[in-house]
Motif scaffolding. Sequence first.
Motif, PDB file in Angstrom:
ATOM      1  N   ASN A  19      52.190  30.449 -43.806  1.00 19.27           N
ATOM      2  CA  ASN A  19      51.938  30.196 -42.130  1.00 19.27           C
ATOM      3  C   ASN A  19      50.784  29.762 -41.324  1.00 19.27           C
ATOM      4  O   ASN A  19      50.470  28.823 -40.853  1.00 19.27           O
ATOM      5  N   ARG A  20      50.410  30.114 -41.877  1.00 17.12           N
ATOM      6  CA  ARG A  20      48.778  29.766 -42.028  1.00 17.12           C
ATOM      7  C   ARG A  20      47.848  28.837 -42.301  1.00 17.12           C
ATOM      8  O   ARG A  20      47.506  27.816 -41.152  1.00 17.12           O
ATOM      9  N   TYR A  21      48.623  28.967 -43.762  1.00 18.47           N
ATOM     10  CA  TYR A  21      47.483  27.600 -44.421  1.00 18.47           C
ATOM     11  C   TYR A  21      48.638  26.125 -43.384  1.00 18.47           C
ATOM     12  O   TYR A  21      47.859  25.380 -43.079  1.00 18.47           O
ATOM     13  N   PHE A  22      49.801  26.318 -43.096  1.00 18.11           N
ATOM     14  CA  PHE A  22      50.297  24.864 -42.670  1.00 18.11           C
ATOM     15  C   PHE A  22      50.262  25.156 -41.577  1.00 18.11           C
ATOM     16  O   PHE A  22      50.261  23.842 -40.578  1.00 18.11           O
ATOM     17  N   TYR A  23      49.891  26.259 -40.105  1.00 17.37           N
ATOM     18  CA  TYR A  23      49.066  26.042 -38.614  1.00 17.37           C
ATOM     19  C   TYR A  23      47.916  25.171 -39.123  1.00 17.37           C
ATOM     20  O   TYR A  23      48.128  24.819 -38.309  1.00 17.37           O
ATOM     21  N   LEU A  24      46.829  26.111 -39.936  1.00 17.62           N
ATOM     22  CA  LEU A  24      45.967  25.142 -39.842  1.00 17.62           C
ATOM     23  C   LEU A  24      45.961  23.362 -40.249  1.00 17.62           C
ATOM     24  O   LEU A  24      45.150  22.813 -40.392  1.00 17.62           O
ATOM     25  N   LYS A  25      46.537  23.211 -41.479  1.00 20.40           N
ATOM     26  CA  LYS A  25      46.947  22.223 -41.834  1.00 20.40           C
ATOM     27  C   LYS A  25      47.801  21.390 -40.809  1.00 20.40           C
ATOM     28  O   LYS A  25      46.850  19.349 -41.115  1.00 20.40           O
ATOM     29  N   LYS A  26      48.492  21.192 -40.336  1.00 26.09           N
ATOM     30  CA  LYS A  26      49.401  20.455 -39.155  1.00 26.09           C
ATOM     31  C   LYS A  26      48.315  20.174 -38.000  1.00 26.09           C
ATOM     32  O   LYS A  26      48.029  19.760 -37.515  1.00 26.09           O
ATOM     33  N   ASN A  27      47.856  21.139 -37.435  1.00 26.70           N
ATOM     34  CA  ASN A  27      46.447  20.689 -36.194  1.00 26.70           C
ATOM     35  C   ASN A  27      45.562  20.749 -36.768  1.00 26.70           C
ATOM     36  O   ASN A  27      43.960  21.009 -35.998  1.00 26.70           O
ATOM     37  N   GLN A  28      45.137  19.527 -37.234  1.00 25.80           N
ATOM     38  CA  GLN A  28      43.509  19.553 -37.764  1.00 25.80           C
ATOM     39  C   GLN A  28      43.075  18.372 -37.179  1.00 25.80           C
ATOM     40  O   GLN A  28      42.450  17.410 -36.971  1.00 25.80           O
ATOM     41  N   ASN A  29      42.858  18.654 -35.538  1.00 22.74           N
ATOM     42  CA  ASN A  29      41.998  18.056 -34.563  1.00 22.74           C
ATOM     43  C   ASN A  29      42.552  16.512 -34.465  1.00 22.74           C
ATOM     44  O   ASN A  29      41.491  15.168 -34.701  1.00 22.74           O
ATOM     45  N   ASN A  30      43.582  16.174 -34.484  1.00 19.12           N
ATOM     46  CA  ASN A  30      44.938  14.641 -34.597  1.00 19.12           C
ATOM     47  C   ASN A  30      44.502  14.566 -33.502  1.00 19.12           C
ATOM     48  O   ASN A  30      45.159  13.617 -32.432  1.00 19.12           O
ATOM     49  N   SER A  31      43.929  14.979 -32.277  1.00 13.50           N
ATOM     50  CA  SER A  31      43.962  15.090 -31.092  1.00 13.50           C
ATOM     51  C   SER A  31      43.261  13.934 -30.448  1.00 13.50           C
ATOM     52  O   SER A  31      42.227  13.744 -30.925  1.00 13.50           O
ATOM     53  N   PHE A  32      43.876  13.491 -29.081  1.00 13.24           N
ATOM     54  CA  PHE A  32      43.099  12.183 -28.319  1.00 13.24           C
ATOM     55  C   PHE A  32      42.251  13.012 -27.250  1.00 13.24           C
ATOM     56  O   PHE A  32      40.419  12.392 -26.682  1.00 13.24           O
ATOM     57  N   VAL A  33      42.209  14.228 -27.189  1.00  4.92           N
ATOM     58  CA  VAL A  33      41.631  15.176 -26.239  1.00  4.92           C
ATOM     59  C   VAL A  33      40.349  15.805 -26.648  1.00  4.92           C
ATOM     60  O   VAL A  33      40.993  16.841 -27.720  1.00  4.92           O
ATOM     61  N   LYS A  34      38.848  15.664 -26.986  1.00  2.00           N
ATOM     62  CA  LYS A  34      37.894  16.776 -27.021  1.00  2.00           C
ATOM     63  C   LYS A  34      37.095  16.821 -26.163  1.00  2.00           C
ATOM     64  O   LYS A  34      36.649  16.394 -25.211  1.00  2.00           O
ATOM     65  N   ILE A  35      37.179  18.136 -25.970  1.00  2.00           N
ATOM     66  CA  ILE A  35      35.782  19.058 -25.340  1.00  2.00           C
ATOM     67  C   ILE A  35      34.454  18.971 -25.429  1.00  2.00           C
ATOM     68  O   ILE A  35      34.259  20.078 -26.392  1.00  2.00           O
ATOM     69  N   LEU A  36      33.676  18.372 -24.778  1.00  2.00           N
ATOM     70  CA  LEU A  36      32.808  18.449 -25.518  1.00  2.00           C
ATOM     71  C   LEU A  36      31.366  19.570 -25.285  1.00  2.00           C
ATOM     72  O   LEU A  36      30.284  19.662 -25.492  1.00  2.00           O
ATOM     73  N   SER A  37      31.585  19.822 -23.625  1.00  2.01           N
ATOM     74  CA  SER A  37      30.971  20.516 -23.390  1.00  2.01           C
ATOM     75  C   SER A  37      30.841  21.088 -22.227  1.00  2.01           C
ATOM     76  O   SER A  37      31.942  20.680 -21.146  1.00  2.01           O
ATOM     77  N   THR A  38      30.724  22.413 -21.319  1.00  3.31           N
ATOM     78  CA  THR A  38      30.979  23.237 -20.551  1.00  3.31           C
ATOM     79  C   THR A  38      29.972  24.416 -20.171  1.00  3.31           C
ATOM     80  O   THR A  38      29.381  24.949 -20.597  1.00  3.31           O
ATOM     81  N   THR A  39      29.986  24.552 -18.469  1.00  2.56           N
ATOM     82  CA  THR A  39      28.633  24.689 -17.818  1.00  2.56           C
ATOM     83  C   THR A  39      28.767  25.662 -17.068  1.00  2.56           C
ATOM     84  O   THR A  39      30.034  24.793 -15.941  1.00  2.56           O
ATOM     85  N   TYR A  40      28.981  26.419 -17.091  1.00  2.00           N
ATOM     86  CA  TYR A  40      29.867  27.300 -16.104  1.00  2.00           C
ATOM     87  C   TYR A  40      28.412  27.491 -14.830  1.00  2.00           C
ATOM     88  O   TYR A  40      27.037  27.795 -15.115  1.00  2.00           O
ATOM     89  N   LEU A  41      28.878  27.536 -13.374  1.00  2.00           N
ATOM     90  CA  LEU A  41      28.358  27.661 -12.359  1.00  2.00           C
ATOM     91  C   LEU A  41      28.209  28.999 -11.611  1.00  2.00           C
ATOM     92  O   LEU A  41      27.097  29.378 -11.261  1.00  2.00           O
ATOM     93  N   GLU A  42      29.557  29.224 -11.313  1.00  2.00           N
ATOM     94  CA  GLU A  42      29.642  30.755 -11.109  1.00  2.00           C
ATOM     95  C   GLU A  42      30.755  31.106 -12.430  1.00  2.00           C
ATOM     96  O   GLU A  42      31.127  30.886 -13.721  1.00  2.00           O
ATOM     97  N   SER A  43      31.059  32.337 -12.511  1.00  2.00           N
ATOM     98  CA  SER A  43      31.682  33.753 -12.698  1.00  2.00           C
ATOM     99  C   SER A  43      33.520  32.900 -12.922  1.00  2.00           C
ATOM    100  O   SER A  43      34.073  32.363 -14.054  1.00  2.00           O
ATOM    101  N   ASN A  44      34.087  32.080 -12.122  1.00  2.00           N
ATOM    102  CA  ASN A  44      34.790  31.403 -12.008  1.00  2.00           C
ATOM    103  C   ASN A  44      35.161  29.712 -11.913  1.00  2.00           C
ATOM    104  O   ASN A  44      35.709  29.210 -10.949  1.00  2.00           O
ATOM    105  N   LYS A  45      33.677  29.145 -12.366  1.00  2.00           N
ATOM    106  CA  LYS A  45      33.246  27.603 -11.710  1.00  2.00           C
ATOM    107  C   LYS A  45      32.491  27.025 -11.995  1.00  2.00           C
ATOM    108  O   LYS A  45      31.406  27.858 -13.002  1.00  2.00           O
ATOM    109  N   LYS A  46      32.911  25.891 -13.095  1.00  2.00           N
ATOM    110  CA  LYS A  46      32.331  25.368 -14.336  1.00  2.00           C
ATOM    111  C   LYS A  46      32.792  23.654 -14.129  1.00  2.00           C
ATOM    112  O   LYS A  46      33.086  23.378 -13.343  1.00  2.00           O
ATOM    113  N   ILE A  47      31.931  23.319 -15.508  1.00  2.00           N
ATOM    114  CA  ILE A  47      31.847  21.395 -15.632  1.00  2.00           C
ATOM    115  C   ILE A  47      31.911  21.890 -16.425  1.00  2.00           C
ATOM    116  O   ILE A  47      31.718  22.169 -17.423  1.00  2.00           O
TER     117      ILE A  47
END
Length: 99
Positions: free
Chosen positions: A36-64
């Motif tokens: 299951n782990r092998y097929f899960y990793l093979k199936k979800n190989q970054n085929n997404s059009f959405v990529k998170i490039l950066s995350t910056t925390y301003l406070e503990s519950n606010k971020k950019i």
Amino acid sequence: MKTPVFQVDNLSFFDFISIDCCFYIIITLFAIFFINRYFYLKKNQNNSFVKILSTTYLESNKKIIVIDVKNVRLILGVTPRKIVNLYTFSKIKNKINKK
């Protein structure tokens, strides 16, 4: 005083069957887990059009967050209650280094 020694003669037929069954069940569960782990990793190989490039925390519950969505770069402000689009870069050009 002698220490007890494990002897095969003292085990009954049902003890052998139960030990064998436990062994095969454990081996089967490990095999299912790794398959299951092998097929899960093979199936979800970054085929997404959405990529998170950066995350910056301003406070503990606010971020950019800077994300790419199909050649559009978005800068989002994220709080626990809402997400706000701060800026949008349209059409990101791929830089090719020519030497």
